[in-house]
Design a protein around this motif. Sequence first.
Motif, short mmCIF file in Angstrom:
data_model
loop_
_atom_site.label_atom_id
_atom_site.label_comp_id
_atom_site.label_asym_id
_atom_site.label_seq_id
_atom_site.Cartn_x
_atom_site.Cartn_y
_atom_site.Cartn_z
N LEU A 1 22.26 7.96 -0.27
CA LEU A 1 21.74 6.76 -0.94
C LEU A 1 20.26 6.59 -0.70
N LEU A 2 19.79 6.99 0.50
CA LEU A 2 18.37 6.85 0.82
C LEU A 2 17.53 7.64 -0.16
N PHE A 3 18.09 8.73 -0.69
CA PHE A 3 17.34 9.58 -1.62
C PHE A 3 17.84 9.47 -3.06
N THR A 4 18.47 8.33 -3.36
CA THR A 4 18.82 8.00 -4.73
C THR A 4 17.72 7.12 -5.31
N PRO A 5 17.26 7.39 -6.52
CA PRO A 5 16.21 6.56 -7.11
C PRO A 5 16.64 5.10 -7.22
N ARG A 6 15.65 4.21 -7.21
CA ARG A 6 15.92 2.78 -7.32
C ARG A 6 14.87 2.12 -8.20
N ALA A 7 15.31 1.34 -9.17
CA ALA A 7 14.39 0.59 -10.02
C ALA A 7 13.93 -0.65 -9.28
N VAL A 8 12.63 -0.84 -9.24
CA VAL A 8 12.01 -2.03 -8.65
C VAL A 8 11.14 -2.63 -9.75
N GLY A 9 11.71 -3.54 -10.52
CA GLY A 9 11.01 -4.04 -11.69
C GLY A 9 10.72 -2.88 -12.63
N PRO A 10 9.47 -2.76 -13.07
CA PRO A 10 9.11 -1.68 -13.99
C PRO A 10 8.93 -0.33 -13.32
N LEU A 11 8.95 -0.30 -11.98
CA LEU A 11 8.79 0.95 -11.24
C LEU A 11 10.16 1.56 -10.96
N ALA B 1 7.76 9.35 1.12
CA ALA B 1 8.28 8.00 0.82
C ALA B 1 8.26 7.73 -0.67
N GLY B 2 9.09 6.81 -1.10
CA GLY B 2 9.12 6.42 -2.51
C GLY B 2 8.04 5.43 -2.89
N LEU B 3 7.49 4.73 -1.90
CA LEU B 3 6.47 3.71 -2.12
C LEU B 3 5.66 3.52 -0.86
N VAL B 4 4.35 3.33 -1.01
CA VAL B 4 3.46 3.02 0.10
C VAL B 4 2.80 1.68 -0.19
N VAL B 5 2.80 0.77 0.79
CA VAL B 5 2.13 -0.52 0.63
C VAL B 5 1.01 -0.61 1.66
N ILE B 6 -0.21 -0.79 1.17
CA ILE B 6 -1.39 -0.88 2.03
C ILE B 6 -1.40 -2.22 2.76
N GLU B 7 -2.04 -2.22 3.90
CA GLU B 7 -2.06 -3.31 4.86
C GLU B 7 -2.41 -4.68 4.29
N ALA B 8 -2.08 -5.73 5.07
CA ALA B 8 -2.43 -7.11 4.73
C ALA B 8 -3.92 -7.20 4.46
N THR B 9 -4.26 -7.65 3.26
CA THR B 9 -5.65 -7.67 2.79
C THR B 9 -6.02 -9.09 2.42
N GLY B 10 -7.07 -9.60 3.04
CA GLY B 10 -7.46 -10.99 2.84
C GLY B 10 -7.93 -11.28 1.44
N VAL B 11 -7.43 -12.38 0.88
CA VAL B 11 -7.83 -12.75 -0.49
C VAL B 11 -9.14 -13.54 -0.49
N GLU B 12 -9.55 -13.98 0.69
CA GLU B 12 -10.87 -14.58 0.87
C GLU B 12 -11.31 -14.25 2.29
N ALA B 13 -12.60 -14.39 2.56
CA ALA B 13 -13.11 -14.02 3.88
C ALA B 13 -12.40 -14.78 4.99
N ALA B 14 -12.13 -16.07 4.77
CA ALA B 14 -11.45 -16.88 5.78
C ALA B 14 -9.99 -16.50 5.95
N GLY B 15 -9.45 -15.68 5.04
CA GLY B 15 -8.05 -15.30 5.09
C GLY B 15 -7.75 -14.03 5.85
N ARG B 16 -8.79 -13.36 6.35
CA ARG B 16 -8.55 -12.15 7.14
C ARG B 16 -7.94 -12.52 8.49
#
Length: 369
Positions: free
Chosen positions: A3-13, A50-65
């Motif tokens: 199952l780990l190597f069965t494709p999975r739909a994630v929305g349009p991906l 991996a099937g997907l890579v998500v890059i680290e928490a990224t601040g949406v404003e300078a005060a949000g880092r």
Amino acid sequence: MSLLFTPRAVGPLTLKNRIVIAPMCQYSAVDGVPQPWHAQHVARLALSGAGLVVIEATGVEAAGRISWADTGLWNDAQEAAFAKIIRDIRTYSDTPIGIQLAHAGRKASTNPPWIDRGGPAPADKAWETFSASAQPYRDDWHTPTALDQAGMDRVVAAFVDAAERADRAGFDLVELHAAHGYLLTQFLSPLSNERTDEYGGSLENRMRFPLRVAQALRDAWPRTKALGVRFNGSDWTEGGITPDEAAVFGQALHEMGYDYLHLTSGGNVATARIPGDQPGYQLPFAEAVKAAVPEANVMAVGMIVTPQQAEAVLTEGKADLIAVARAVLDDPNWGHHAAVALGAKEALPVQYERADATHWPGYAAARSA
């Protein structure tokens, strides 16, 4: 068939497998701009199997880092640097790449964790922080400013702007960070939200601002790309977020059009005792949300170390996707090795195929060393 190597739909991906590399902060940016370290780090993950890579928490404003060394996505230089990383990866990998958009709230303005244990930044690097209430994370930390309506409007606009930049930069997915004691968690948890207005008190009120951010992000992010959210199932402290509350929040996000629900925990109370050394210690939270919202894609994370453990989570129906993090820092080929362990195709890049289990007699010895 694993199952780990069965494709999975994630929305349009459609992911080629159920392995997701969770966001991991690198604390190596300069003025929010990713550096060569980030380029090689993401490149390794894109080739991990991996099937997907998500890059680290990224601040949406300078005060949000979180720290002064965090990545950001509020200006053109940051957008251009991320766009180059994505363009370069697309010359050798089609692995979907996402980015986690975040605001640290009262846990912002810190050092990287290897400097003074990640405590408050020195005066020359510090900035004003914001939260649901004027309550510091620790007694010896800075006291945040409670967000007023104008401040909340500013934060919402920052998430929208960052999403538009992420789209232009070429990301395939955005993950909204509503976990680990950062700003949206600070509104969700009664342990950090002491407000007496329409944003505090009941769960409905505590969800109001996080759901406003989530809706603005859903409206701004293209429906042709995937959108997920990471949030807490527990604060690990009495009186905090419960799995039942997390399930209500997850249901609202799923109905809003979020393509997956990523369950984690902790980070909101400095004194919480979290059993992070226990295999699968966060699985009950994913399982609870999956039971409450069975039609949603639910992602599990937290001390999932072996392929067999990941496979069992899926076969037992506790989650639909498996996020790994430190296991991939330890073994950048974790996905490829998991495929061999579970009898699936290893699918190394053609340049590396001579080192796979089929072509290299030393493979078994290397894995058992």
